[in-house]
Enzyme design. Sequence first.
Site, short mmCIF file in Angstrom:
data_model
loop_
_atom_site.label_atom_id
_atom_site.label_comp_id
_atom_site.label_asym_id
_atom_site.label_seq_id
_atom_site.Cartn_x
_atom_site.Cartn_y
_atom_site.Cartn_z
N MET A 39 7.01 -0.49 -0.24
CA MET A 39 7.27 -1.00 1.12
C MET A 39 6.11 -1.89 1.55
O MET A 39 5.97 -2.20 2.75
CB MET A 39 7.49 0.15 2.09
CG MET A 39 8.70 1.02 1.68
SD MET A 39 9.54 1.80 3.07
CE MET A 39 8.22 2.80 3.75
N GLU A 95 -4.70 1.19 -3.12
CA GLU A 95 -5.07 1.50 -4.51
C GLU A 95 -4.01 2.35 -5.22
O GLU A 95 -3.90 2.31 -6.44
CB GLU A 95 -6.44 2.20 -4.58
CG GLU A 95 -7.63 1.27 -4.32
CD GLU A 95 -7.96 1.13 -2.83
OE1 GLU A 95 -7.07 1.42 -1.98
OE2 GLU A 95 -9.08 0.73 -2.52
N GLY A 96 -3.26 3.13 -4.44
CA GLY A 96 -2.17 3.92 -5.04
C GLY A 96 -1.13 3.00 -5.67
O GLY A 96 -0.72 3.19 -6.82
N HIS A 97 -0.74 1.97 -4.92
CA HIS A 97 0.21 0.99 -5.48
C HIS A 97 -0.40 0.26 -6.67
O HIS A 97 0.28 -0.03 -7.66
CB HIS A 97 0.59 -0.06 -4.43
CG HIS A 97 1.25 0.49 -3.20
ND1 HIS A 97 0.62 0.55 -1.98
CD2 HIS A 97 2.50 1.01 -3.02
CE1 HIS A 97 1.46 1.07 -1.08
NE2 HIS A 97 2.60 1.37 -1.68
N LYS A 108 2.30 11.14 -5.06
CA LYS A 108 2.05 11.46 -3.65
C LYS A 108 3.36 11.72 -2.93
O LYS A 108 3.46 12.62 -2.11
CB LYS A 108 1.29 10.33 -2.96
CG LYS A 108 0.77 10.79 -1.62
CD LYS A 108 0.46 9.64 -0.73
CE LYS A 108 0.82 10.03 0.68
NZ LYS A 108 1.47 8.96 1.39
N GLY A 167 4.65 7.06 -7.44
CA GLY A 167 3.47 7.88 -7.24
C GLY A 167 3.83 9.33 -6.98
O GLY A 167 4.83 9.62 -6.32
N VAL A 195 -3.63 8.59 -5.89
CA VAL A 195 -4.97 8.01 -5.79
C VAL A 195 -5.56 8.43 -4.44
O VAL A 195 -4.87 8.39 -3.42
CB VAL A 195 -4.92 6.48 -5.92
CG1 VAL A 195 -6.32 5.88 -5.76
CG2 VAL A 195 -4.33 6.08 -7.27
N GLN A 199 10.30 12.62 -3.13
CA GLN A 199 11.00 11.38 -3.50
C GLN A 199 11.08 11.25 -5.02
O GLN A 199 12.14 10.95 -5.59
CB GLN A 199 10.27 10.17 -2.91
CG GLN A 199 10.73 8.83 -3.46
CD GLN A 199 9.99 7.68 -2.82
OE1 GLN A 199 10.28 7.31 -1.69
NE2 GLN A 199 9.03 7.09 -3.52
#
Lengths: 276, 276
Positions: free
Chosen positions: A28, A33-35, A147, A145, A174, A151
Amino acid sequence: MQIIQTINELKNIIALNKEKTIGFVPTMGYLHEGHLALLNKARIDNDFVVASIFVNPAQFGQNEDLDRYPRDIERDTQLATDAGVDILFHPSASEMYPFESGITINVGDLSTKLCGGSRPGHFDGVLKVITKLFNLVQPTNAYFGQKDAQQLAIIETFVNAYNFPVQIVRIPTVREPDGLAKSSRNVFLSTQERDEAVHLYQALQLAKITWEKTTDLTVAIAKGKEHIESNTSGKVDYLEALSYPDLQNVTGETKDILFATAVFFEKARLIDNILT
Amino acid sequence: MQIIQTINELKNIIALNKEKTIGFVPTMGYLHEGHLALLNKARIDNDFVVASIFVNPAQFGQNEDLDRYPRDIERDTQLATDAGVDILFHPSASEMYPFESGITINVGDLSTKLCGGSRPGHFDGVLKVITKLFNLVQPTNAYFGQKDAQQLAIIETFVNAYNFPVQIVRIPTVREPDGLAKSSRNVFLSTQERDEAVHLYQALQLAKITWEKTTDLTVAIAKGKEHIESNTSGKVDYLEALSYPDLQNVTGETKDILFATAVFFEKARLIDNILT
């Protein structure tokens, strides 16, 4: 990197790259940093990398933060370029949903747990957009992820049950140096809330350690909740332990346990989780 | 022609034929000339032809004819071979549905009309199996008969709304010399019912002609129904006129009108339709 805003252009480019392995990272936007961890892994694994940035109206409830979800397409474009993305798909809502067919995908039981309680319809909306994006991009591998554990579990189950020809790749959460999980919504935290937010991760670790010591989940969950309530100004939406990825109550046979929490702060609802 | 019964074998063969155009004809078997018209067109249009024979439990109601749906895999194998099919996919129910995910596809409004009234959940079950089959076969073109007009309309809408990468090809209804639409279920008719059954098609034509003459749909529908009631021992489930393919009430702006009927005979419920 090419930025594409229409479905027809995307279809044409995918058709031209059919013989390649395609890695896909749906997001989205407001990349963190996760993406980037997802994009980096996609770049390593595949010949061709497609990322999407689409704040999907179908997965937001009426009183949720669709309109104020953070956006910064210029910064995202730079980050995606740097990560070696080949195609950035950035459609409008009317491009993605030109008409309402009345045909819906309903997650059922898996959506009643955890975030499903306070976000009815959320995961139905996730599967709606994911089905469209998978059908358009036809990825070899798609990256998500951990996280967003619920989902991820729902998408894995969906892909498995409906035989979508894609490999789902799980990427670990992350975190900031103090342990707070990276999230686009962290930008909504006040300075004080940002300091407090580290206690979500700490509470999950406390619950996990308590479970390992006592094998009493009720005590473990209570300790975790109490930690958040004592150390933050947030309101606990849930702190739960379920089997993963089937999201059932923990039994003697459960292998992987997901400890997950969601906490309402003034302008953001944060989620986090750890797996045993 | 290769007969394949497992999903893994099917996946392997599809992976080996990725560069070809794939034509797909999903059926419930007991093949008749209607199916052969689909297979012949698929053979002409594509490098590689996959047919499936699967009597899909998900699209049968509790009191419907799942157990006694006619089957003749040997004869079907011969017919498919003769039609030049490359792969005949013939899985068991447990191969197709090894577990129940709880995730469902709901057709909504489009399923409340016509056959939806007396077959609740039927089209949800059709989309469930079609999603799986499309994801497994990854066809370039998929062939469906206009005899199942509502099924075709729903599949076209689904493919369009969810961007499945497949072209849906409509094939006209194949009829017996006297006009009766070919159907696997015709085998259940008594000799007398078989003679009467021609009146379904005649009633639809009568309704259409009456509509063209009078522009009064109520009169046209009544005439059609009356024709079936006077000339057969069957019980009319419905005889309706709707816009096609969106299945809405006919207005001044409607281009294509579907006249459709379903009639219960003693051991078979027959359907037929014509388009203006």
